[in-house]
Scaffold this motif. Structure first.
Motif, short mmCIF file in Angstrom:
data_model
loop_
_atom_site.label_atom_id
_atom_site.label_comp_id
_atom_site.label_asym_id
_atom_site.label_seq_id
_atom_site.Cartn_x
_atom_site.Cartn_y
_atom_site.Cartn_z
N THR A 287 0.85 -1.17 0.00
CA THR A 287 0.00 0.00 0.00
C THR A 287 0.90 1.24 0.00
OG1 THR A 287 -1.86 1.11 1.07
CG2 THR A 287 -0.23 0.12 2.51
N VAL A 288 0.45 2.28 -0.66
CA VAL A 288 1.20 3.53 -0.71
C VAL A 288 0.39 4.61 -0.01
CG1 VAL A 288 2.19 5.31 -2.20
CG2 VAL A 288 2.35 2.91 -2.87
N VAL A 289 1.02 5.25 0.96
CA VAL A 289 0.41 6.35 1.71
C VAL A 289 1.12 7.63 1.30
CG1 VAL A 289 0.02 7.31 4.02
CG2 VAL A 289 -0.15 4.85 3.65
N THR A 290 0.35 8.66 0.98
CA THR A 290 0.94 9.97 0.68
C THR A 290 0.70 10.88 1.87
OG1 THR A 290 -1.05 10.81 -0.40
CG2 THR A 290 0.58 9.73 -1.81
N LEU A 291 1.67 11.73 2.13
CA LEU A 291 1.55 12.68 3.23
C LEU A 291 2.47 13.86 2.96
CD1 LEU A 291 4.27 12.11 5.38
CD2 LEU A 291 3.06 9.95 5.31
N TYR B 180 9.86 7.92 -0.09
CA TYR B 180 10.61 8.63 -1.13
C TYR B 180 9.87 9.90 -1.50
CZ TYR B 180 7.32 6.11 -4.17
OH TYR B 180 6.19 5.59 -4.74
N VAL B 181 10.66 10.86 -1.93
CA VAL B 181 10.16 12.13 -2.44
C VAL B 181 10.74 12.25 -3.82
CG1 VAL B 181 10.06 14.64 -2.13
CG2 VAL B 181 10.21 13.14 -0.13
N ASP B 182 9.88 12.25 -4.84
CA ASP B 182 10.38 12.25 -6.21
C ASP B 182 10.17 13.57 -6.95
OD1 ASP B 182 7.67 12.07 -6.47
OD2 ASP B 182 7.65 10.16 -7.51
N SER B 183 9.93 14.63 -6.21
CA SER B 183 9.77 15.93 -6.84
C SER B 183 10.89 16.86 -6.38
CB SER B 183 8.40 16.53 -6.50
OG SER B 183 8.25 16.63 -5.11
N SER B 184 11.25 17.79 -7.25
CA SER B 184 12.28 18.75 -6.88
C SER B 184 11.61 20.09 -6.55
CB SER B 184 13.31 18.91 -7.99
OG SER B 184 12.70 19.41 -9.15
N VAL C 253 5.49 13.39 0.44
CA VAL C 253 6.19 12.12 0.65
C VAL C 253 5.27 10.96 0.28
CG1 VAL C 253 7.22 10.63 2.42
CG2 VAL C 253 7.58 13.10 2.50
N LYS C 254 5.86 9.94 -0.31
CA LYS C 254 5.16 8.68 -0.57
C LYS C 254 5.80 7.63 0.33
CE LYS C 254 3.84 9.79 -5.23
NZ LYS C 254 4.00 9.50 -6.65
N LEU C 255 4.96 6.95 1.11
CA LEU C 255 5.42 5.91 2.02
C LEU C 255 4.85 4.58 1.53
CD1 LEU C 255 6.79 5.06 4.72
CD2 LEU C 255 4.61 5.54 5.81
#
Length: 155
Positions: free
Chosen positions: A46-50, A82-86, A99-101
């Motif tokens: 599962t992916v949680v965004t926060l 992980y954070v994939d944005s700049s 953040v994506k967890l």
């Protein structure tokens, strides 16, 4: 035959000044965990965004490229983040990191009760971020350990 080395000297001086500025970099302060959502629920993962709400105490702004690492709750691994944005982190100001967890479903179910609890939890984050200034980037360790009041999450 003599080789000219003069152009190398200004570059080395710039490099030393840049790395000297990096040493005085203070770690941003975690203020809150906000906007927690679980848009992707799977059987295995599962992916949680926060959003992590930080304050940057540094005098200068910094360019953020990406980050990754692991998160633990009460001594048990919660998952990988992980954070994939700049973005550009402003000086002496608040900023938010999306953040994506990613958690294994068995771990997500084990920790689901924590979000219903009124007790603060012990959160540990360990990872690295890619930060830079003036086109020079470096890996910076991300470390946080402390109690978080989950009942105050802004969802």
């Amino acid at each position: 035959m003599m080789i000219k080395q003069a152009p190398l000297l200004p570059f080395l001086a710039l490099l030393l000044v840049s790395f000297g500025a990096c040493r005085s970099f203070k770690q941003p302060e975690l203020k809150a965990i906000e906007n927690v959502k679980a848009p992707t629920l799977g059987f295995k993962n599962t992916v949680v965004t926060l959003d992590l709400h930080f304050y940057n105490p540094n005098k200068s702004r910094v360019r953020f490229k990406h980050a990754s690492g692991e998160a633990w709750v009460d001594g048990q691994k919660l998952g990988n983040f992980y954070v994939d944005s700049s973005m550009t982190i402003p000086s002496r100001a608040d900023f938010w990191l999306p953040v994506k967890l990613e958690m294994e479903m068995k771990d997500a179910l084990r920790h689901a009760g924590l979000f219903l609890s009124q007790e603060p939890i012990y959160l540990k984050i360990d990872g690295k971020a890619r930060l830079g200034k003036a086109g020079i980037f470096f890996n910076y360790p991300i470390r946080y350990e402390g109690k978080q009041d989950i009942s105050k999450l802004k969802m």
